[in-house]
Enzyme design. Structure first.
Site, PDB file in Angstrom:
ATOM      1  N   GLU A   1      -2.065  11.708   2.361  1.00 19.32           N
ATOM      2  CA  GLU A   1      -1.827  11.847   0.922  1.00 19.32           C
ATOM      3  C   GLU A   1      -3.141  12.048   0.161  1.00 19.32           C
ATOM      4  O   GLU A   1      -3.191  12.815  -0.804  1.00 19.32           O
ATOM      5  CB  GLU A   1      -1.077  10.612   0.407  1.00 19.32           C
ATOM      6  CG  GLU A   1       0.338  10.528   0.968  1.00 19.32           C
ATOM      7  CD  GLU A   1       0.782   9.155   1.437  1.00 19.32           C
ATOM      8  OE1 GLU A   1       1.634   9.101   2.353  1.00 19.32           O
ATOM      9  OE2 GLU A   1       0.285   8.135   0.916  1.00 19.32           O
TER      10      GLU A   1
ATOM     11  N   ASP B   1       3.664   0.491   3.048  1.00 19.26           N
ATOM     12  CA  ASP B   1       4.299  -0.267   1.968  1.00 19.26           C
ATOM     13  C   ASP B   1       3.950  -1.754   2.062  1.00 19.26           C
ATOM     14  O   ASP B   1       3.684  -2.409   1.056  1.00 19.26           O
ATOM     15  CB  ASP B   1       5.814  -0.081   2.025  1.00 19.26           C
ATOM     16  CG  ASP B   1       6.196   1.387   1.902  1.00 19.26           C
ATOM     17  OD1 ASP B   1       5.722   2.043   0.962  1.00 19.26           O
ATOM     18  OD2 ASP B   1       6.946   1.887   2.756  1.00 19.26           O
TER      19      ASP B   1
ATOM     20  N   GLU C   1       3.180   3.941  -5.629  1.00 12.56           N
ATOM     21  CA  GLU C   1       2.964   4.177  -4.198  1.00 12.56           C
ATOM     22  C   GLU C   1       3.286   5.643  -3.904  1.00 12.56           C
ATOM     23  O   GLU C   1       4.395   6.109  -4.139  1.00 12.56           O
ATOM     24  CB  GLU C   1       3.873   3.252  -3.374  1.00 12.56           C
ATOM     25  CG  GLU C   1       3.548   3.213  -1.904  1.00 12.56           C
ATOM     26  CD  GLU C   1       2.187   2.595  -1.563  1.00 12.56           C
ATOM     27  OE1 GLU C   1       1.726   2.815  -0.429  1.00 12.56           O
ATOM     28  OE2 GLU C   1       1.571   1.897  -2.409  1.00 12.56           O
TER      29      GLU C   1
END
Length: 418
Positions: free
Chosen positions: A250, A403, A219
């Protein structure tokens, strides 16, 4: 291997409690002072973008953390991507989770009973991360937030040194996992370049010791150092993992760091263009994933942004993608609204109802059909599964959403034995 206690509160209220006046925003890669904190918070609040930064001054940080945790509205939660993914998976009663991170007394108390922490992972003091939230339309001086989001900062040396990685890998023999989830590499940005490079090499050696029949998911999280990101992609970590999870910040940072497609794009405006996102995802697997001529294990990327998710897989390695990407989207809608199931009065659609699948190649044009919300297309041996997200109108909590999405997607993903 990153775990901490999240102190969640209103960013504007904390800055006011610290006596900081509103002013112009400015991005800082590392926060060295309260002034840097104020400027960086304003910079990202104005964009409505999530960001995470290291605060270098230990004493100043502990003073800010004390002020924050004394605030009557501050809430304490399990934090750190690894702990959050573990906590999410632990809600399934049939799963046992091994978590190795720096676990202090408060965090241990907050963890689910299904989460096992080896004694070597326990420490006397908790690592605190401060999460400054703001709402859509909230104002601070001249700054107005276009959407709800949060700014995260910490002075976290234990997670930053990945100090529990070896403990984690050595605990796997006894634990016999079906899946390994790694996160926390972004925490290393607070280290010096030499220390970081050495620790990354040690991390790679440790990860290489994990038996190859156990799938590994990495992750990613917010980063600022392009050279470090480039190392993770090219030389070291990407080829060792089977799957990665990441968001739009990201993804853009990744393509900029490795001169991938659309690398000249400075930032997203509004909902990230599906064609642009797909081009970058395709490039990750085509250039850095498992292909006949390349020694890499990477075959899956789970991309999530507020409005939609895309699960991209190299053909022949993964199954059940429709359920996996849908489960991730459902987790986003329920967790943000803090409801058990999707409450249609509390959510709305932000995804484009029509889009093209690429901005580089001759694209297919796709129109969404509400009766079959997961759309599938194919490009040179790589499958794309797209789903819109039912976005929470008034999010109760945005921390750990990525998450939860990744954890839920993994839970429904089927790995084909090779």
């Amino acid at each position: 291997v990153n775990a901490c206690v999240d102190v969640v509160l209103s960013g504007v209220k904390l800055l006011e409690a610290l006596g900081l006046e509103p002013g112009d925003g400015k991005n800082h890669a590392v926060l060295n002072s309260r002034q840097d904190l104020k400027e960086a918070f304003a910079h990202f609040m104005e964009k409505g973008a999530a960001a995470e930064r290291f605060f270098s001054d230990a004493e100043a940080f502990h003073h800010i953390a004390r002020t924050a945790s004394k605030s009557p509205e501050a809430q304490l939660y399990v934090g750190g991507n690894a702990a959050l993914i573990g906590q999410k998976l632990a809600t399934n009663p049939d799963l046992k989770i091994l978590l190795c991170g720096p676990v202090g007394p408060k965090l241990h108390e907050l963890l689910d009973d299904n989460v096992v922490v080896p004694p070597e992972s326990m420490q006397e003091r908790d690592e605190f991360h401060l999460i400054l939230e703001y709402q859509a339309g909230e104002e601070w001086g001249q700054v107005r937030a276009p959407s709800a989001n949060r700014f995260i900062f910490s002075h976290d040396l234990s997670n930053g040194a990945l100090s529990m990685l070896e403990v984690f890998v050595s605990s796997l023999d006894e634990f016999q996992p079906d899946l390994v989830v790694l996160s926390g590499l972004h925490m290393m940005e607070g280290q010096s370049k030499e220390m970081r490079q050495r620790r990354l090499m040690e991390a790679v050696a440790s990860i290489s010791d994990i038996p190859t029949d156990i799938p590994i998911h990495l992750e990613l999280a917010s980063m600022t150092d392009q050279d470090f990101m480039s190392n993770i992609i090219h030389q070291q970590v990407f080829p060792l993992v089977n799957s990665i999870g990441l968001n739009e910040q990201e993804l853009l940072f990744l393509t900029q760091s490795a001169s991938g497609p659309h690398a000249s794009l400075a930032s997203w405006s509004g909902v990230p263009d599906v064609g642009v996102v797909s081009d970058i995802l395709f490039w990750i697997l085509k250039e850095h994933g498992k292909m006949a001529e390349r020694a890499s294990d990477l075959t899956r990327v789970h991309f999530h942004t507020l409005a939609y998710h895309i699960l991209v897989t190299v053909d022949g390695y993964w199954g059940n993608q429709v359920a996996a990407v849908a489960a991730g989207a459902r987790a986003a809608g329920t967790q943000a609204c803090a409801t058990e199931t999707i409450d249609t009065s509390k959510v709305f659609l932000k995804a484009p109802l029509e889009f093209v699948t690429s901005q580089i190649e001759a694209p297919a044009k796709i129109s969404l059909n509400p009766d079959e919300p997961v759309v599938h297309w194919h490009r040179e041996g790589i499958s794309f599964h797209f789903t819109p997200v039912l976005v929470c109108k008034d999010p109760v909590r945005t921390v750990g959403l990525g998450d939860a999405i990744s954890a839920e997607g993994l839970l429904y993903s089927e790995v084909y034995p090779q």
